[in-house]
Structures are given as structure tokens and as C-alpha cells.
Write a protein that holds these residues in place. Structure first.
Motif, short mmCIF file in Angstrom:
data_model
loop_
_atom_site.label_atom_id
_atom_site.label_comp_id
_atom_site.label_asym_id
_atom_site.label_seq_id
_atom_site.Cartn_x
_atom_site.Cartn_y
_atom_site.Cartn_z
N PRO A 257 -18.35 -23.23 45.22
CA PRO A 257 -19.09 -24.30 44.53
C PRO A 257 -19.17 -24.02 43.03
N GLY A 258 -18.91 -25.05 42.24
CA GLY A 258 -18.92 -24.90 40.80
C GLY A 258 -17.63 -24.36 40.23
N GLY A 259 -16.61 -24.16 41.06
CA GLY A 259 -15.34 -23.61 40.62
C GLY A 259 -14.46 -24.66 39.95
N ALA A 260 -13.24 -24.23 39.59
CA ALA A 260 -12.34 -25.11 38.84
C ALA A 260 -10.90 -24.87 39.23
N ILE A 261 -10.11 -25.93 39.17
CA ILE A 261 -8.67 -25.83 39.39
C ILE A 261 -7.96 -26.50 38.24
N VAL A 262 -6.89 -25.86 37.74
CA VAL A 262 -6.03 -26.50 36.76
C VAL A 262 -4.65 -26.65 37.39
N GLN A 263 -4.14 -27.88 37.38
CA GLN A 263 -2.84 -28.19 37.97
C GLN A 263 -1.78 -28.12 36.89
N ILE A 264 -0.93 -27.09 36.96
CA ILE A 264 0.15 -26.92 36.00
C ILE A 264 1.49 -27.29 36.62
N GLY A 265 1.69 -26.95 37.91
CA GLY A 265 2.93 -27.30 38.58
C GLY A 265 3.10 -28.80 38.72
N HIS A 266 4.34 -29.28 38.57
CA HIS A 266 4.62 -30.72 38.68
C HIS A 266 4.58 -31.14 40.15
N LEU A 267 3.75 -32.11 40.45
CA LEU A 267 3.59 -32.60 41.81
C LEU A 267 4.54 -33.77 42.07
N PRO A 268 4.81 -34.08 43.35
CA PRO A 268 5.70 -35.20 43.67
C PRO A 268 5.20 -36.51 43.06
N VAL A 269 6.13 -37.33 42.55
CA VAL A 269 5.74 -38.57 41.88
C VAL A 269 5.17 -39.60 42.84
N ASP A 270 5.41 -39.44 44.14
CA ASP A 270 4.87 -40.41 45.10
C ASP A 270 3.48 -40.02 45.58
N GLY A 271 2.89 -38.99 44.99
CA GLY A 271 1.50 -38.67 45.28
C GLY A 271 1.32 -37.52 46.25
N VAL A 272 0.09 -37.06 46.34
CA VAL A 272 -0.28 -35.90 47.17
C VAL A 272 -1.54 -36.22 47.95
N THR A 273 -1.56 -35.82 49.20
CA THR A 273 -2.78 -35.91 50.00
C THR A 273 -3.47 -34.55 49.96
N ALA A 274 -4.71 -34.52 49.48
CA ALA A 274 -5.44 -33.26 49.31
C ALA A 274 -6.93 -33.50 49.56
N PRO A 275 -7.67 -32.45 49.91
CA PRO A 275 -9.09 -32.60 50.24
C PRO A 275 -9.97 -32.72 48.98
N LEU A 276 -9.79 -33.82 48.27
CA LEU A 276 -10.54 -34.00 47.04
C LEU A 276 -12.02 -34.27 47.27
N HIS A 277 -12.41 -34.49 48.53
CA HIS A 277 -13.84 -34.62 48.80
C HIS A 277 -14.59 -33.35 48.40
N LEU A 278 -13.87 -32.21 48.40
CA LEU A 278 -14.50 -30.96 48.00
C LEU A 278 -14.91 -30.97 46.54
N ALA A 279 -14.22 -31.79 45.73
CA ALA A 279 -14.60 -31.88 44.32
C ALA A 279 -16.01 -32.46 44.17
N VAL A 280 -16.40 -33.25 45.16
CA VAL A 280 -17.75 -33.84 45.14
C VAL A 280 -18.76 -32.87 45.74
N THR A 281 -18.49 -32.41 46.96
CA THR A 281 -19.49 -31.60 47.65
C THR A 281 -19.68 -30.22 47.01
N ARG A 282 -18.65 -29.70 46.34
CA ARG A 282 -18.77 -28.40 45.68
C ARG A 282 -18.88 -28.51 44.15
N GLU A 283 -18.91 -29.72 43.65
CA GLU A 283 -18.95 -29.97 42.20
C GLU A 283 -17.87 -29.17 41.47
N LEU A 284 -16.63 -29.41 41.89
CA LEU A 284 -15.50 -28.71 41.30
C LEU A 284 -15.03 -29.40 40.02
N THR A 285 -14.49 -28.61 39.13
CA THR A 285 -13.81 -29.14 37.94
C THR A 285 -12.33 -29.20 38.25
#
Length: 347
Positions: A257-285
Motif C-alpha cells: 500500500p502506498g507503493g509506486a510503479i513506473v512503466q518503462i518497457g513498451h507494452l503491446p499497442v492493443d492494450g494490456v489486462t492488469a489488476p489496476l483495481h489495486l491502484a485504488v485499494t492500495r493507493e498506488l502511484t
């Protein structure tokens, strides 16, 4: 004057061409190239004819990780003197838009990058014996830092830009537990830079043993094979360098909780499925990071202060006449990290 240059002719075809060296303008210097690092984008243009939405439509000189020596200084007296060892900033920007004005030149809508097919006509790169470069885009290499290691300055600046993005958002790596997903050249440089920034621990994941061995040599406190059922420890900061969707999930789930991720690697242009709900419940940056702006001098200074943590990232050097062999080795992450092409004598 003609110069030998490494050209991607079309998908799967590399060639050594004789190219004319342009007449230098008063604010431009002539650089004798010594080393050029083979980047993932160079490999993509060679193997696939594209990287993301940038499609190869004509032969193009590759390469944007360039170091060398000023052979002829700019005629107007700007920039480094002749004989200065320099790293080349590979971006060309308009300098007049709002983004350039606020210091975000890497986001300039007119941005051109060495060795890029993003625009038509394409922007030729720096894999050549000689380059004509605006003197303001040359950064002197600190005394004591060898040119072979200094060839890592451009990708190191990419990582440093991501770390500085986090710092501006209140997320420093100093004294904190860090996860680096992917131990390619960018991931290994993230290990070296976070170790130099006094991270408490640095955990690294990858699919191959060789890059994990290098990671341990340059500061990783723990390495994990991502294809094996090993629990990833909880961390405060994640540097996602692989561009692989499963790694994004791994990184998000590892963050406290309160942690951070920086995305440097190039992701697929058609999008990514990821557990972004954790950005809310853990208040991630959650931050993205694209290329770099003004970090090249700082990256070189850090590398000069800790060369032992950066030099092992260079796994092989090939004469530019052996470009096919160099690209094949660089494309195999199980046996290489950063592969350099040598264009001139390292004096």
C-alpha cells in the motif's frame, strides 16, 4: 566525404552502405563514432520492420546509443572542443512548443529520434563512422569513464528519467525495497541505478539465467526466474522494464500500500489486462515514462562514480563489419545483455 553506415534495407536485411557526410552548419560538430549500442528498437526494425506504430517504409540507418570523439568542433564556437569524448543526445525537437518550453522536450509533437521510422521521411540513426550533430546535443564524458561503458549512457538516461518521474511524484527509491521486472539492458541498468541510489533491496525477475547472473553482479539482492513458481516479495517501488503484460500484473501485485510503479518497457499497442483495481485499494502511484529529456549528463556522472555496477551490462563488442552476427547475438536474451558495435578505435 563518405562514411560507412549500418542500414536496415527491409525486414530481415541489414547492409553496410556508403553514405555522404553532410556539410556541417556553423552550430554543428563532426563526431567520429566509436561505439553504438544495439537497442531493442533496432532489433524490431530488423526482425519485424516496425516497432509499435512506427513502420519501416524505406532503408534507414539504425542506432541511437552513440558515443565518440569530436573530430571537428562547431564553427560558431559552441559545444565541446575537438578531441572531446562525447555521448550524443539522439533527439531532435522544435524547441518552441509548450512542451519544450516547460522542459518536456521528449514529448514534443515534432520529436525526431535517431534511427526512427516514426516519421516519413525516416530519421537516420548514428550507426556510422562519422556523424554531423548539433553541438548542443553533445555531452562530454567524464574523465575516467571508459567509452565502452559510456555507451550505456542513453539507455541509462531512459531509466533515470523514469526514476526521476517517480521522485517528482513523491516516490523515491532510497531506503526502499525495489522490484525490477525484466533483466534486459534496461532492467539491468535499473538495477545499477537503484543500487547506486541506495535502495534497501533490489529484486529482479527474468526468464533467463544469464541476465540474472549479471543482475547479481551489479547490485541485485535477489533474483527470480519469472517462469518458475517462486513468490515475489512485497516491495515499495516497481520498475517494469520488460513490456510483458504478465510482468505488469506481477509488479502491481507485489506493491505494498502506498507503493509506486513506473512503466518503462513498451507494452503491446492493443492494450494490456492488469489488476489496476489495486491502484485504488492500495493507493498506488502509477507512472509512465517515455525516453528522456535532460538526464544524460547526470546519468554519465552516476556511471563515472560507480563504473563497476555498469560495465558488466556490456556483454559483447563486434566490429561494425560483423553487424549480422552482432544483431543475432543481441536478439538472444539468454546469452547477451547490451551488445555494442565498434566503429572506430577506442583511444
Amino acid at each position: 566525404m563518405l562514411t560507412k553506415a549500418v542500414v536496415v534495407v527491409r525486414t530481415g536485411v541489414l547492409a553496410l552502405d556508403d553514405r555522404p557526410v553532410p556539410q556541417a552548419q556553423p552550430d554543428q560538430a563532426v563526431v567520429r563514432v566509436v561505439y553504438g549500442g544495439i537497442c531493442g528498437s533496432d532489433l524490431h526494425y530488423w526482425r519485424s520492420g516496425r516497432i509499435g506504430e512506427s513502420v519501416l517504409r524505406a532503408p534507414m540507418v539504425l542506432g541511437h546509443e552513440i558515443v565518440g570523439v569530436v573530430e571537428r568542433a562547431a564553427g560558431d564556437g559552441s559545444g565541446p572542443a575537438a578531441g572531446t569524448r562525447v555521448a550524443v543526445h539522439p533527439a531532435q525537437v522544435c524547441g518552441a512548443c509548450e512542451l519544450c518550453g516547460r522542459g518536456d522536450q521528449h514529448l514534443c509533437p515534432e520529436l525526431r529520434y535517431f534511427g526512427s521510422a516514426a516519421r516519413d521521411p525516416h530519421t537516420d540513426g548514428g550507426f556510422a563512422e562519422h556523424l554531423v550533430v548539433p553541438a548542443g546535443r553533445l555531452v562530454p564524458i567524464p574523465d575516467g569513464l571508459d567509452l565502452r561503458t559510456a555507451a550505456l549512457a542513453e539507455p541509462a538516461s531512459v531509466v533515470l528519467h523514469g526514476l526521476r518521474r517517480l521522485e517528482r511524484l513523491g516516490q523515491s527509491v532510497e531506503g526502499r525495497d525495489v522490484l525490477v521486472t525484466g533483466a534486459g539492458p534496461i532492467g539491468l541498468l535499473a538495477v545499477a541505478l537503484t543500487h547506486a541510489a541506495n535502495a534497501r533491496s533490489v529484486t529482479v525477475t527474468d526468464l533467463h539465467d544469464q541476465p540474472l547472473d549479471v543482475a547479481r553482479r551489479i547490485g541485485a539482492t535477489r533474483t527470480i526466474r519469472a517462469d518458475q513458481a517462486t513468490e515475489v516479495p512485497a516491495v515499495d517501488v516497481a520498475v517494469e522494464s520488460s513490456g510483458a503484460p504478465p510482468a505488469v500484473t506481477m509488479a502491481l501485485e507485489a506493491l505494498r500500500p502506498g507503493g509506486a510503479i513506473v512503466q518503462i518497457g513498451h507494452l503491446p499497442v492493443d492494450g494490456v489486462t492488469a489488476p489496476l483495481h489495486l491502484a485504488v485499494t492500495r493507493e498506488l502511484t502509477v507512472a509512465g515514462s517515455s525516453r528522456f529529456s535532460s538526464e544524460l549528463p547526470e546519468a554519465l556522472a552516476i556511471m563515472a562514480a560507480h563504473p563497476e555496477h555498469f560495465a558488466p551490462v556490456v556483454s559483447a563488442v563486434f566490429p561494425y563489419g560483423e553487424v549480422e552476427a552482432a544483431f543475432h547475438q543481441a536478439a538472444d536474451p539468454s546469452r547477451s545483455s547490451k551488445v555494442l558495435l565498434a566503429f572506430g578505435a577506442d583511444s
